[in-house]
Design a protein around this motif. Structure first.
Motif, PDB file in Angstrom:
ATOM      1  N   UNK A  63      24.840  31.028 -42.897  1.00 54.82           N
ATOM      2  CA  UNK A  63      23.903  31.225 -41.792  1.00 54.82           C
ATOM      3  C   UNK A  63      24.449  32.097 -40.670  1.00 54.82           C
ATOM      4  N   UNK A  64      25.714  32.514 -40.778  1.00 55.09           N
ATOM      5  CA  UNK A  64      26.271  33.423 -39.792  1.00 55.09           C
ATOM      6  C   UNK A  64      27.249  32.811 -38.807  1.00 55.09           C
ATOM      7  N   UNK A  65      27.457  31.495 -38.888  1.00 56.59           N
ATOM      8  CA  UNK A  65      28.430  30.849 -37.999  1.00 56.59           C
ATOM      9  C   UNK A  65      29.825  31.349 -38.360  1.00 56.59           C
ATOM     10  N   UNK A  66      30.652  31.577 -37.348  1.00 53.35           N
ATOM     11  CA  UNK A  66      31.984  32.136 -37.585  1.00 53.35           C
ATOM     12  C   UNK A  66      33.011  31.095 -38.025  1.00 53.35           C
ATOM     13  N   UNK A  67      32.860  29.848 -37.587  1.00 51.83           N
ATOM     14  CA  UNK A  67      33.826  28.821 -37.947  1.00 51.83           C
ATOM     15  C   UNK A  67      33.244  27.431 -37.859  1.00 51.83           C
ATOM     16  N   UNK A 136      37.903  38.081 -37.548  1.00 52.46           N
ATOM     17  CA  UNK A 136      36.785  38.909 -37.128  1.00 52.46           C
ATOM     18  C   UNK A 136      35.472  38.189 -37.360  1.00 52.46           C
ATOM     19  N   UNK A 137      34.370  38.822 -37.004  1.00 54.70           N
ATOM     20  CA  UNK A 137      33.057  38.192 -37.156  1.00 54.70           C
ATOM     21  C   UNK A 137      32.753  37.843 -38.619  1.00 54.70           C
ATOM     22  N   UNK A 138      31.973  36.820 -38.785  1.00 53.58           N
ATOM     23  CA  UNK A 138      31.522  36.415 -40.115  1.00 53.58           C
ATOM     24  C   UNK A 138      30.737  37.573 -40.731  1.00 53.58           C
ATOM     25  N   UNK A 139      31.145  38.033 -41.924  1.00 48.08           N
ATOM     26  CA  UNK A 139      30.428  39.145 -42.561  1.00 48.08           C
ATOM     27  C   UNK A 139      28.967  38.823 -42.891  1.00 48.08           C
ATOM     28  N   UNK A 140      28.607  37.547 -42.886  1.00 45.30           N
ATOM     29  CA  UNK A 140      27.222  37.144 -43.177  1.00 45.30           C
ATOM     30  C   UNK A 140      26.314  37.262 -41.958  1.00 45.30           C
TER      31      UNK A 140
END
Length: 149
Positions: A63-67, A136-140
């Motif tokens: 869903x785009x969450x980084x961690x 870095x940012x989540x690739x999703x």
């Protein structure tokens, strides 16, 4: 993954999942969320940390969450006897999957503190932020289909 300058420039989004039997004391999770500086924090209470499955963790990342950080009961204190150990195995399995696809195992972690306060919740989230910044940012993030888009 992402260069150091790029990694430090983004505002990570972190989700902290916690067992209802290990819910933070000394304030509200909402106050911790509002205190987050330089990152976005969301908290979610679970009936037991053992209820988390690898597909749940992966869906959050998709869903785009980084961690993601999972907070379980301390060793020997789980109301369901071994729920926290099951959760730890599932987190480790999910970390291996993320490593295999080069997204970074450090996107997901788990702690089992003796006592858990809202201050510790915020500190735990900050530690996950630092691990995620290196990746870095989540690739999703922003991928069509992610975040229900």
């Amino acid at each position: 993954m992402g260069g150091t300058i790029k990694a430090k420039a983004f505002e990570p989004e972190i989700v902290v999942l916690y067992c209802e039997h290990s819910k933070p004391t000394g304030g509200t999770t909402l106050s911790a969320e509002k205190s987050a500086e330089g990152f976005k924090l969301r908290t979610v209470m679970l009936p037991c940390s053992s209820k988390i499955e690898p597909q749940h963790l992966l869906k959050i990342i998709e869903g785009g969450v980084d961690g993601v950080e999972l907070v379980g009961c301390p060793e020997g204190r789980c109301k369901f006897l071994v729920g926290n150990r099951r959760a730890e195995k599932r987190v480790n399995y999910t970390r291996r999957l993320l490593e295999d696809i080069d997204m970074g195992a450090e996107r997901i972690g788990m702690i089992r503190p003796e006592k858990f306060t809202t201050d510790q919740l915020l500190e735990t989230a900050k530690k996950r932020v630092e691990a995620v910044r290196e990746l870095g940012p989540n690739p999703m993030k922003g991928v069509k289909g992610a975040n229900g888009k």
